[in-house]
Design a protein around this motif. Structure first.
Motif, PDB file in Angstrom:
ATOM      1  N   MET A 284       0.832  -1.201   0.000  1.00 35.06           N
ATOM      2  CA  MET A 284       0.000   0.000   0.000  1.00 35.06           C
ATOM      3  C   MET A 284       0.862   1.245   0.000  1.00 35.06           C
ATOM      4  O   MET A 284       1.947   1.263   0.582  1.00 35.06           O
ATOM      5  N   ALA A 285       0.345   2.315  -0.588  1.00 32.03           N
ATOM      6  CA  ALA A 285       1.113   3.553  -0.684  1.00 32.03           C
ATOM      7  C   ALA A 285       1.389   4.133   0.693  1.00 32.03           C
ATOM      8  O   ALA A 285       2.483   4.615   0.975  1.00 32.03           O
ATOM      9  N   THR A 286       0.382   4.045   1.568  1.00 30.17           N
ATOM     10  CA  THR A 286       0.558   4.600   2.921  1.00 30.17           C
ATOM     11  C   THR A 286       1.636   3.852   3.676  1.00 30.17           C
ATOM     12  O   THR A 286       2.483   4.444   4.338  1.00 30.17           O
ATOM     13  N   ALA A 287       1.600   2.523   3.586  1.00 26.34           N
ATOM     14  CA  ALA A 287       2.609   1.701   4.249  1.00 26.34           C
ATOM     15  C   ALA A 287       3.988   1.995   3.688  1.00 26.34           C
ATOM     16  O   ALA A 287       4.975   2.066   4.419  1.00 26.34           O
ATOM     17  N   SER A 288       4.079   2.161   2.375  1.00 26.87           N
ATOM     18  CA  SER A 288       5.356   2.461   1.736  1.00 26.87           C
ATOM     19  C   SER A 288       5.914   3.792   2.218  1.00 26.87           C
ATOM     20  O   SER A 288       7.103   3.908   2.527  1.00 26.87           O
ATOM     21  N   ALA A 289       5.031   4.783   2.287  1.00 20.00           N
ATOM     22  CA  ALA A 289       5.463   6.104   2.763  1.00 20.00           C
ATOM     23  C   ALA A 289       5.931   6.026   4.205  1.00 20.00           C
ATOM     24  O   ALA A 289       6.936   6.632   4.589  1.00 20.00           O
ATOM     25  N   SER A 290       5.200   5.256   5.026  1.00 24.22           N
ATOM     26  CA  SER A 290       5.573   5.091   6.425  1.00 24.22           C
ATOM     27  C   SER A 290       6.936   4.418   6.552  1.00 24.22           C
ATOM     28  O   SER A 290       7.761   4.801   7.386  1.00 24.22           O
ATOM     29  N   ASN A 291       7.178   3.402   5.708  1.00 25.47           N
ATOM     30  CA  ASN A 291       8.469   2.717   5.735  1.00 25.47           C
ATOM     31  C   ASN A 291       9.606   3.645   5.333  1.00 25.47           C
ATOM     32  O   ASN A 291      10.699   3.587   5.901  1.00 25.47           O
ATOM     33  N   GLN A 292       9.350   4.498   4.351  1.00 25.28           N
ATOM     34  CA  GLN A 292      10.372   5.462   3.923  1.00 25.28           C
ATOM     35  C   GLN A 292      10.715   6.411   5.059  1.00 25.28           C
ATOM     36  O   GLN A 292      11.883   6.737   5.282  1.00 25.28           O
ATOM     37  N   LEU A 293       9.703   6.889   5.770  1.00 23.53           N
ATOM     38  CA  LEU A 293       9.942   7.774   6.912  1.00 23.53           C
ATOM     39  C   LEU A 293      10.737   7.052   7.996  1.00 23.53           C
ATOM     40  O   LEU A 293      11.644   7.625   8.593  1.00 23.53           O
ATOM     41  N   LYS A 294      10.388   5.778   8.222  1.00 22.20           N
ATOM     42  CA  LYS A 294      11.064   5.012   9.263  1.00 22.20           C
ATOM     43  C   LYS A 294      12.515   4.755   8.913  1.00 22.20           C
ATOM     44  O   LYS A 294      13.401   4.817   9.771  1.00 22.20           O
ATOM     45  N   GLU A 295      12.768   4.480   7.634  1.00 24.75           N
ATOM     46  CA  GLU A 295      14.125   4.158   7.200  1.00 24.75           C
ATOM     47  C   GLU A 295      14.994   5.394   7.021  1.00 24.75           C
ATOM     48  O   GLU A 295      16.217   5.328   7.147  1.00 24.75           O
ATOM     49  N   HIS A 296      14.370   6.521   6.731  1.00 26.38           N
ATOM     50  CA  HIS A 296      15.144   7.736   6.461  1.00 26.38           C
ATOM     51  C   HIS A 296      14.593   8.933   7.246  1.00 26.38           C
ATOM     52  O   HIS A 296      14.193   9.946   6.664  1.00 26.38           O
TER      53      HIS A 296
ATOM     54  N   ALA B 104      12.191  14.163  16.307  1.00 25.33           N
ATOM     55  CA  ALA B 104      11.621  13.427  17.438  1.00 25.33           C
ATOM     56  C   ALA B 104      10.226  12.923  17.103  1.00 25.33           C
ATOM     57  O   ALA B 104       9.858  11.783  17.435  1.00 25.33           O
ATOM     58  N   LEU B 105       9.434  13.749  16.435  1.00 23.01           N
ATOM     59  CA  LEU B 105       8.074  13.359  16.070  1.00 23.01           C
ATOM     60  C   LEU B 105       8.070  12.203  15.075  1.00 23.01           C
ATOM     61  O   LEU B 105       7.310  11.241  15.232  1.00 23.01           O
ATOM     62  N   ILE B 106       8.919  12.291  14.057  1.00 21.16           N
ATOM     63  CA  ILE B 106       8.979  11.227  13.050  1.00 21.16           C
ATOM     64  C   ILE B 106       9.407   9.908  13.677  1.00 21.16           C
ATOM     65  O   ILE B 106       8.831   8.856  13.397  1.00 21.16           O
ATOM     66  N   LEU B 107      10.401   9.954  14.544  1.00 23.10           N
ATOM     67  CA  LEU B 107      10.833   8.730  15.226  1.00 23.10           C
ATOM     68  C   LEU B 107       9.696   8.154  16.057  1.00 23.10           C
ATOM     69  O   LEU B 107       9.463   6.940  16.061  1.00 23.10           O
ATOM     70  N   GLY B 108       8.984   9.016  16.757  1.00 16.07           N
ATOM     71  CA  GLY B 108       7.904   8.553  17.611  1.00 16.07           C
ATOM     72  C   GLY B 108       6.736   7.952  16.847  1.00 16.07           C
ATOM     73  O   GLY B 108       6.094   7.005  17.312  1.00 16.07           O
ATOM     74  N   LEU B 109       6.463   8.491  15.669  1.00 18.39           N
ATOM     75  CA  LEU B 109       5.315   8.036  14.889  1.00 18.39           C
ATOM     76  C   LEU B 109       5.607   6.789  14.053  1.00 18.39           C
ATOM     77  O   LEU B 109       4.673   6.088  13.655  1.00 18.39           O
ATOM     78  N   THR B 110       6.861   6.533  13.771  1.00 12.18           N
ATOM     79  CA  THR B 110       7.197   5.440  12.843  1.00 12.18           C
ATOM     80  C   THR B 110       7.828   4.224  13.519  1.00 12.18           C
ATOM     81  O   THR B 110       8.134   3.246  12.838  1.00 12.18           O
ATOM     82  N   HIS B 111       8.018   4.284  14.828  1.00 10.85           N
ATOM     83  CA  HIS B 111       8.638   3.159  15.527  1.00 10.85           C
ATOM     84  C   HIS B 111       7.730   2.671  16.648  1.00 10.85           C
ATOM     85  O   HIS B 111       6.939   3.441  17.199  1.00 10.85           O
ATOM     86  N   THR B 112       7.864   1.402  16.983  1.00  6.95           N
ATOM     87  CA  THR B 112       7.136   0.859  18.124  1.00  6.95           C
ATOM     88  C   THR B 112       7.770   1.379  19.409  1.00  6.95           C
ATOM     89  O   THR B 112       8.893   1.920  19.399  1.00  6.95           O
ATOM     90  N   GLU B 113       7.043   1.181  20.505  1.00  4.51           N
ATOM     91  CA  GLU B 113       7.574   1.636  21.790  1.00  4.51           C
ATOM     92  C   GLU B 113       8.913   0.975  22.104  1.00  4.51           C
ATOM     93  O   GLU B 113       9.853   1.641  22.576  1.00  4.51           O
ATOM     94  N   HIS B 114       9.019  -0.318  21.823  1.00  9.90           N
ATOM     95  CA  HIS B 114      10.281  -1.032  22.076  1.00  9.90           C
ATOM     96  C   HIS B 114      11.400  -0.479  21.196  1.00  9.90           C
ATOM     97  O   HIS B 114      12.529  -0.265  21.666  1.00  9.90           O
ATOM     98  N   GLU B 115      11.096  -0.248  19.927  1.00  8.31           N
ATOM     99  CA  GLU B 115      12.107   0.292  19.007  1.00  8.31           C
ATOM    100  C   GLU B 115      12.552   1.680  19.437  1.00  8.31           C
ATOM    101  O   GLU B 115      13.747   2.008  19.356  1.00  8.31           O
ATOM    102  N   ILE B 116      11.600   2.480  19.863  1.00  7.29           N
ATOM    103  CA  ILE B 116      11.937   3.839  20.306  1.00  7.29           C
ATOM    104  C   ILE B 116      12.932   3.799  21.451  1.00  7.29           C
ATOM    105  O   ILE B 116      13.911   4.558  21.489  1.00  7.29           O
ATOM    106  N   ARG B 117      12.707   2.883  22.387  1.00  6.27           N
ATOM    107  CA  ARG B 117      13.549   2.814  23.587  1.00  6.27           C
ATOM    108  C   ARG B 117      14.912   2.186  23.310  1.00  6.27           C
ATOM    109  O   ARG B 117      15.897   2.553  23.962  1.00  6.27           O
ATOM    110  N   THR B 118      14.978   1.277  22.355  1.00  3.77           N
ATOM    111  CA  THR B 118      16.210   0.503  22.180  1.00  3.77           C
ATOM    112  C   THR B 118      16.997   0.828  20.909  1.00  3.77           C
ATOM    113  O   THR B 118      18.195   0.538  20.849  1.00  3.77           O
ATOM    114  N   GLU B 119      16.316   1.393  19.899  1.00  7.94           N
ATOM    115  CA  GLU B 119      16.979   1.557  18.609  1.00  7.94           C
ATOM    116  C   GLU B 119      17.093   2.994  18.130  1.00  7.94           C
ATOM    117  O   GLU B 119      17.707   3.246  17.081  1.00  7.94           O
TER     118      GLU B 119
END
Length: 210
Positions: A1-13, A144-159
């Motif tokens: 999906m386009a939304t998922a793809s956009a979300s992945n791009q934000l998460k990766e970059h 900070a906002l992008i990291l918070g919106l694109t990662h899980t709570e565990h990822e935010i704390r550890t990665e």
């Protein structure tokens, strides 16, 4: 999906996305101040309307101070969902502030502080800190906002550096907004001001306020 793809791009970059969004934001503000954005884009405002928008901006920023403070308190209590909701609301309020501010500058004008020297210089110092923090906090807040919106709570704390970046963003945000509200009251309700319709050249004027 386009939304998922956009979300992945934000998460990766997240850094690249932050840079792009920051440049867009800076361009809108600088373009409005410099007169690059046509005045026809904005409604033509009377002085009374400019005053009402200034009041609205101060109200939005005051509310945001409490929202950010609540979000900070909630994350210290490990209430993650409440914290996330507060930070999204805070960012939404910043967007509302930006729309109001650009409308006021682009369609109306600016006020210059008129008051005694003992008030002028503290006002100027607070305004300078407010403006500086407003400028430099943009990419920090966005990151900070992008990291918070694109990662899980565990990822935010550890990665991610979200916790460290978030503290910096919230501190700068709170101080900037608080000083903005203080300078608003000094300019609009305690001392006096002179109104200038022209928007161009405001970036270099040292006595401009809300």
């Amino acid at each position: 999906m386009a939304t998922a793809s956009a979300s992945n791009q934000l998460k990766e970059h997240p850094a690249a996305a932050t840079a792009i969004l920051s440049v867009i934001g800076y361009a809108l503000v600088i373009g409005t101040f410099a007169g690059v954005v046509p005045r026809s884009v904005f409604p033509e405002l009377t002085l009374q309307q400019v005053n009402r928008i200034s009041d609205a901006i101060a109200l939005v920023n005051t509310i945001n101070v409490f929202v950010i403070a609540a979000g900070w308190r909630w994350i210290r209590r490990n209430e993650v969902r409440k914290h996330a909701t507060a930070m999204v609301m805070a960012f939404t309020l910043i967007i509302i502030f930006l729309i109001l501010y650009l409308t006021k500058i682009g369609g109306g004008g600016t006020k210059e502080f008129v008051g005694p020297a003992f008030a002028y210089y503290p006002y100027l110092a607070m305004l300078a800190i407010h403006i500086t923090l407003s400028i430099v906090s943009v990419p920090v807040v966005l990151y900070a906002l992008i990291l918070g919106l694109t990662h899980t709570e565990h990822e935010i704390r550890t990665e991610t550096p979200h916790r460290k970046i978030g503290r910096i963003a919230a501190s700068a945000w709170l101080l900037s907004l608080s000083l903005g509200v203080v300078t608003y009251f000094l300019l609009n309700h305690i001392y006096g001001w002179e109104y200038t319709v022209a928007a161009a050249g405001v970036l270099v004027a040292p006595v401009v306020g809300l």
